[in-house]
Scaffold this active site. Structure first.
Site, mmCIF file in Angstrom:
data_model
loop_
_atom_site.group_PDB
_atom_site.id
_atom_site.type_symbol
_atom_site.label_atom_id
_atom_site.label_comp_id
_atom_site.label_asym_id
_atom_site.label_seq_id
_atom_site.Cartn_x
_atom_site.Cartn_y
_atom_site.Cartn_z
ATOM 1 C CB CYS A 39 -0.893 0.001 1.236
ATOM 2 S SG CYS A 39 -2.061 1.380 1.287
ATOM 3 C CG ASP A 41 -0.738 3.900 5.383
ATOM 4 O OD1 ASP A 41 0.151 4.435 6.069
ATOM 5 O OD2 ASP A 41 -1.928 3.847 5.730
ATOM 6 N NE ARG A 43 -0.852 4.803 8.788
ATOM 7 C CZ ARG A 43 -2.124 4.567 9.092
ATOM 8 N NH1 ARG A 43 -2.547 4.761 10.335
ATOM 9 N NH2 ARG A 43 -2.963 4.146 8.167
ATOM 10 C CG HIS A 98 -1.530 -1.255 5.919
ATOM 11 N ND1 HIS A 98 -2.073 -0.244 6.681
ATOM 12 C CD2 HIS A 98 -1.681 -0.868 4.641
ATOM 13 C CE1 HIS A 98 -2.512 0.721 5.880
ATOM 14 N NE2 HIS A 98 -2.292 0.371 4.638
ATOM 15 C CB CYS A 101 -5.623 -0.683 4.608
ATOM 16 S SG CYS A 101 -5.372 -0.117 2.911
#
Ligand SMILES: [Zn+2]
Length: 206
Positions: A39, A41, A43, A98, A101
Site C-alpha cells: 500500500c 500508506d 506508515r 496492512h 488500511c
C-alpha cells in the site's frame, strides 16, 4: 514542506551517496530478491519493514496494495509484474497489506463520500469483493475491516496468477508468491500460511 524533503536528501547524501555499493549498482544494474507489492500508506515502509537496502527489493505501491486480474488491470501494475518476473527474474513476490488500511476501509464503507473522487472510486471497486467475502464470514465493525484487509491480500495473490508471466514462472518452479499483513499498532508482519488457512506470526518472541 518541501524544505523538509530537501534537508532529508542532504542527509542522504552525507550518509549514503559515496558508498561503494551505490556506485556498483548504478554501474552494474539491479538484481532485487523480490517484487514487493504494498500500500502507498506512509506508515508502511517496505525497505524499513524488511531491513532492505539499495537494489534489494523491487517495489510497487498503490492504494490498498491491490492487484487487479489481468483482464481488468491498470497497465502500471501489469508492467511492474512483467518487468520484475520476466526481466529481473525475481524469485519471490510479496503482497503486503496492512491493518488500518484507509483504502480497504473506504471499500468497507461502500465508497461513501468519494463521489467526487472518480479515480479513487474506480480503483477501489477492485477491493469490494474482498469486503463482501469478509462479510460472508460474519465479521462486523473493526473485525470486518481486519478480515477485509486479509481477504484483499488473498485476492491479490489469486489475481497475480492471471498474469502469464507469473503463472509461467510458478509452473517452472522459479517463483513463489507470499501474502503478508502488517500490523501497524504492533509493528509486526503476519504471513499467510496456506496449510493453516490463516495469517501467522513468522518470528514469534512476543
Ligand atoms: Zn493502506
Amino acid at each position: 514542506m518541501s524544505e523538509k524533503l530537501i534537508h532529508g536528501h542532504a542527509l542522504f547524501r552525507e550518509r549514503y551517496f559515496n558508498k561503494k555499493l551505490i556506485r556498483q549498482l548504478a554501474a552494474e544494474g539491479q538484481k532485487p530478491w523480490a517484487l514487493y507489492i504494498g500500500c502507498s500508506d506512509s506508515r508502511v515502509v517496505p525497505e524499513l519493514l524488511t531491513s532492505s537496502g539499495f537494489g534489494e527489493i523491487f517495489v510497487l505501491r498503490n492504494i490498498a496494495n491491490f492487484v487487479p486480474q489481468k483482464a481488468h488491470t491498470d497497465a502500471s501494475v501489469g508492467a511492474a509484474i512483467e518487468y520484475a518476473v520476466r526481466h529481473l527474474k525475481v524469485p519471490d513476490i510479496v503482497v503486503c497489506g496492512h491493518y488500518g488500511c484507509g483504502g480497504v476501509k473506504a471499500a468497507v464503507d461502500r465508497l461513501k463520500g468519494l463521489e467526487r473522487d472518480t479515480e479513487l472510486t474506480e480503483w477501489l471497486q477492485g477491493v469490494l469483493p474482498a469486503v463482501e467475502q469478509a462479510r460472508k464470514h460474519g465479521h462486523q465493525g473493526e473485525a470486518l475491516w481486519r478480515a477485509a484487509v486479509e481477504e484483499n491480500v488473498l485476492d491479490a495473490l489469486a489475481n497475480l496468477i492471471t498474469f502469464d508471466a507469473v503463472s509461467e514462472a510458478l509452473d517452472a518452479g522459479k517463483l513463489a508468491i507470499h501474502g503478508w499483513v502488517y500490523d501497524l499498532a504492533h509493528g509486526r508482519v503476519r504471513v499467510f500460511d496456506a496449510e493453516k488457512d490463516a495469517f501467522v506470526d513468522p518470528i514469534g518472541g512476543g
